[in-house]
Scaffold this motif. Structure first.
Motif, mmCIF file in Angstrom:
data_model
loop_
_atom_site.group_PDB
_atom_site.id
_atom_site.type_symbol
_atom_site.label_atom_id
_atom_site.label_comp_id
_atom_site.label_asym_id
_atom_site.label_seq_id
_atom_site.Cartn_x
_atom_site.Cartn_y
_atom_site.Cartn_z
ATOM 1 N N ASP A 1 10.490 -9.064 -6.112
ATOM 2 C CA ASP A 1 10.340 -9.937 -5.041
ATOM 3 C C ASP A 1 9.316 -10.387 -4.126
ATOM 4 N N ARG A 2 10.133 -12.040 -4.340
ATOM 5 C CA ARG A 2 8.065 -12.949 -3.803
ATOM 6 C C ARG A 2 8.554 -12.380 -2.452
ATOM 7 N N ALA A 3 9.617 -12.275 -1.567
ATOM 8 C CA ALA A 3 9.575 -12.095 -0.188
ATOM 9 C C ALA A 3 8.540 -10.931 0.013
ATOM 10 N N TYR A 4 9.060 -9.640 -0.736
ATOM 11 C CA TYR A 4 7.702 -8.633 -0.752
ATOM 12 C C TYR A 4 6.729 -8.383 -0.643
ATOM 13 N N ILE A 5 5.972 -9.638 -1.885
ATOM 14 C CA ILE A 5 4.651 -10.324 -2.098
ATOM 15 C C ILE A 5 3.865 -10.712 -1.309
ATOM 16 N N ASP A 6 4.623 -11.764 -0.114
ATOM 17 C CA ASP A 6 4.934 -12.966 0.566
ATOM 18 C C ASP A 6 4.648 -11.834 1.904
ATOM 19 N N GLN A 7 5.241 -10.466 2.453
ATOM 20 C CA GLN A 7 5.114 -9.568 3.585
ATOM 21 C C GLN A 7 3.657 -9.340 3.109
ATOM 22 N N ILE A 8 3.511 -8.624 1.898
ATOM 23 C CA ILE A 8 2.290 -8.408 1.569
ATOM 24 C C ILE A 8 0.778 -9.034 2.088
ATOM 25 N N LEU A 9 0.806 -10.813 1.882
ATOM 26 C CA LEU A 9 -0.203 -11.221 1.856
ATOM 27 C C LEU A 9 -0.101 -11.744 2.739
ATOM 28 N N ASP A 10 0.700 -11.928 3.839
ATOM 29 C CA ASP A 10 0.897 -12.158 5.138
ATOM 30 C C ASP A 10 0.332 -10.895 6.107
ATOM 31 N N TYR A 11 0.492 -9.759 5.755
ATOM 32 C CA TYR A 11 0.048 -8.931 6.655
ATOM 33 C C TYR A 11 -1.068 -8.888 7.663
ATOM 34 N N THR A 12 -1.319 -8.738 8.857
ATOM 35 C CA THR A 12 -2.692 -8.304 9.585
ATOM 36 C C THR A 12 -1.706 -7.167 10.797
ATOM 37 N N ALA A 13 -3.135 -6.646 11.322
ATOM 38 C CA ALA A 13 -2.538 -5.513 12.286
ATOM 39 C C ALA A 13 -2.064 -5.924 13.334
ATOM 40 N N SER A 14 -1.298 -6.953 13.173
ATOM 41 C CA SER A 14 -0.896 -7.460 14.288
ATOM 42 C C SER A 14 1.011 -8.371 13.927
ATOM 43 N N ALA A 15 1.021 -8.395 12.743
ATOM 44 C CA ALA A 15 1.980 -8.857 11.919
ATOM 45 C C ALA A 15 3.541 -8.462 12.228
ATOM 46 N N ALA A 16 4.818 -9.132 12.353
ATOM 47 C CA ALA A 16 5.651 -8.912 12.977
ATOM 48 C C ALA A 16 6.312 -7.846 11.799
ATOM 49 N N HIS A 17 6.183 -7.970 10.673
ATOM 50 C CA HIS A 17 6.366 -7.406 9.333
ATOM 51 C C HIS A 17 5.982 -6.871 9.273
ATOM 52 N N ASP A 18 5.932 -5.207 8.366
ATOM 53 C CA ASP A 18 5.078 -4.563 7.823
ATOM 54 C C ASP A 18 5.640 -3.015 7.432
ATOM 55 N N ASP A 19 6.565 -3.567 6.449
ATOM 56 C CA ASP A 19 7.678 -2.200 5.721
ATOM 57 C C ASP A 19 7.686 -2.589 4.182
ATOM 58 N N ALA A 20 6.876 -4.111 3.362
ATOM 59 C CA ALA A 20 6.771 -4.234 2.271
ATOM 60 C C ALA A 20 4.940 -3.003 2.135
ATOM 61 N N PRO A 21 3.866 -3.399 3.403
ATOM 62 C CA PRO A 21 2.806 -3.229 3.328
ATOM 63 C C PRO A 21 2.887 -1.771 3.164
ATOM 64 N N ASP A 22 3.666 -1.569 3.713
ATOM 65 C CA ASP A 22 3.977 -0.009 4.929
ATOM 66 C C ASP A 22 4.435 1.473 3.282
ATOM 67 N N SER A 23 5.426 0.737 2.935
ATOM 68 C CA SER A 23 6.201 1.028 1.046
ATOM 69 C C SER A 23 4.927 1.194 0.628
ATOM 70 N N ALA A 24 4.221 -0.058 0.130
ATOM 71 C CA ALA A 24 2.896 0.796 -0.986
ATOM 72 C C ALA A 24 2.229 1.331 -0.777
ATOM 73 N N ALA A 25 1.226 1.689 -0.024
ATOM 74 C CA ALA A 25 0.893 2.288 1.150
ATOM 75 C C ALA A 25 1.162 3.455 0.703
ATOM 76 N N CYS A 26 1.975 4.455 1.309
ATOM 77 C CA CYS A 26 2.307 4.954 0.815
ATOM 78 C C CYS A 26 2.787 5.675 -0.803
ATOM 79 N N LEU A 27 3.020 4.784 -0.808
ATOM 80 C CA LEU A 27 3.107 5.138 -2.800
ATOM 81 C C LEU A 27 1.739 5.602 -2.903
ATOM 82 N N ILE A 28 0.984 4.320 -3.124
ATOM 83 C CA ILE A 28 0.265 4.969 -3.193
ATOM 84 C C ILE A 28 -1.076 6.099 -3.053
ATOM 85 N N ARG A 29 -0.772 6.297 -2.102
ATOM 86 C CA ARG A 29 -0.849 7.826 -1.403
ATOM 87 C C ARG A 29 -0.561 8.904 -2.003
#
Length: 413
Positions: A378-406
């Motif tokens: 999903d393009r929205a999945y990629i965009d949510q990662i690209l848009d991530y900062t410490a104060s981002a309104a939504h962080d579900d995609a980057p959090d899921s990716a980081a958990c999988l990498i771990r």
């Protein structure tokens, strides 16, 4: 002769536009856009990079509509009144060119005249609608829509930088766009052109999106693109030329990895679900596998309760042959794990102990240069990662990716 003139205007609009002096419009790109505007039957949204001549194409398409469809009326909307008058002026100039006057003479037996000449309206001598509405009227987004109706509603750049920085402006323009649904006549169309500025701006409501970024239009050379990148901030370049969103300040992930990975290479990978339980949160699914020095990722994103997409999650993991599915148990006491298991999925529940921002800014950021997204992500999945900062309104995609990498790193060890 009349039929041939109409066919030329409607099926080869770029050729006629060049006769009117718009020399840079091409048949392959701009002609296809204008044909869809003139002959399409469904709503249309064209997102194209700056300098792609999308507004020029729209101006010519409106001039052609006025000549070709004398029983229809059009409402044209831009962000401000000043923006509107610029395009209305260009439409009138096109209608007065020798080429358009010659075509109008072939179609109607005499050159069509522009009868209404104020700054916000155009009406031709061929206009034959029974209603009293003006043939073409332009409005800014601050204008009143009460009592107005149109066969064709056109918006151009009603979303801009102000929508990126102001939640109130985003909400206002979304409401304006929704109101446009009520003013088009039965069987009418809404045509939109513009540039996306924020994941929740009015463009997110627009249907049938066609994208033309700077890498695929054929209008910019590689050196032109590099020069533009150096001349502006990453967020401005991403919005204006790549047609994507990234955070303006504090973004950890500045460039988009390739999105051409082979899904077959994910076989025997693992999956992770970050579940949403209502509100504005997203449910994210990530499937991944390390192949050589690359990290292959497949991502899906739904702004839905996890229950609504449980079957899709299981089906995606089965199709990609990825498992088990990792599920955090801190918030739901193992609910998602139990439901996925009941649906036949292999599940590995775990308790989260790591700070989310640290997890994303270390694990995902470390692997980001080696990420290749699998086709179908999903393009929205990629965009949510690209848009991530410490104060981002939504962080579900980057959090899921980081958990999988771990989990992948631990399995390697």
């Amino acid at each position: 002769m009349r039929r041939a003139a109409l066919e030329l205007l409607l099926t080869r609009p770029a050729q006629v536009a060049r006769m009117c002096g718009l020399d840079r419009l091409t048949d392959e790109l701009h002609g296809a856009w204008m044909q869809e505007m003139l002959l399409g039957t469904e709503d249309m949204t064209l997102l194209a990079h700056r300098g792609s001549y999308k507004t020029t194409c729209l101006s010519f398409a409106m001039a052609a509509m006025l000549l070709s469809f004398p029983h229809r009326n059009i409402i044209f909307m831009r962000k401000t009144d000043e923006d509107v008058t610029e395009v209305i002026r260009q439409v009138k100039l096109l209608l007065r060119t020798d080429a358009m006057r010659h075509l109008s003479q072939l179609i109607y037996g005499a050159p069509v005249e522009v009868q209404r000449t104020d700054m916000f309206a155009v009406q031709l001598s061929c206009y034959a609608a029974l209603r009293g509405a003006t043939q073409l009227i332009g409005l800014g987004t601050g204008g009143s829509l009460t009592g107005k109706h149109a066969d064709i509603v056109i918006t151009d750049d009603i979303v801009n930088l102000h929508d990126r920085t102001s939640a109130a402006e985003r909400s206002r323009i979304r409401a304006v766009y929704q109101e446009l649904q009520n003013i088009r006549n039965p069987g009418g169309r809404i045509l939109n052109t513009g540039t996306p500025w924020h994941p929740e701006d009015a463009i997110s409501l627009m249907p049938n999106i066609r994208r033309c970024d700077c890498y695929h239009s054929g209008l910019l050379r590689e050196e032109d693109i590099l020069q533009l990148q150096r001349a502006m901030s990453p967020s401005l370049f991403a919005a204006n030329y790549e047609l994507r969103h990234i955070a303006t300040e504090g973004a950890l992930f500045g460039s988009c990895p390739p999105v051409n990975g082979d899904a077959a290479l994910l076989r025997d990978g693992v999956a992770h679900v970050d579940a949403a339980y209502g509100g504005d949160d997203f449910t994210a699914l990530t499937c991944g596998r390390i192949v050589g020095d690359q990290l292959l990722l497949y991502g899906r994103l739904w702004q839905k309760h996890v229950d609504a997409v449980m079957a899709e999650i299981i089906a995606a993991c089965d199709q990609l042959m990825c498992g088990p599915i990792l599920c955090e148990t801190n918030g739901d006491k193992g609910y998602v794990a139990r439901e996925l298991r009941a649906g036949g999925a292999a599940v590995r529940p775990y308790a989260e102990t790591m700070n989310k921002h640290i997890k994303i800014s270390t694990l995902l950021r470390k692997w980001w240069p080696r990420v290749v997204f699998v086709q179908g992500t999903d393009r929205a999945y990629i965009d949510q990662i690209l848009d991530y900062t410490a104060s981002a309104a939504h962080d579900d995609a980057p959090d899921s990716a980081a958990c999988l990498i771990r989990a992948l790193e631990r399995s390697r060890r």
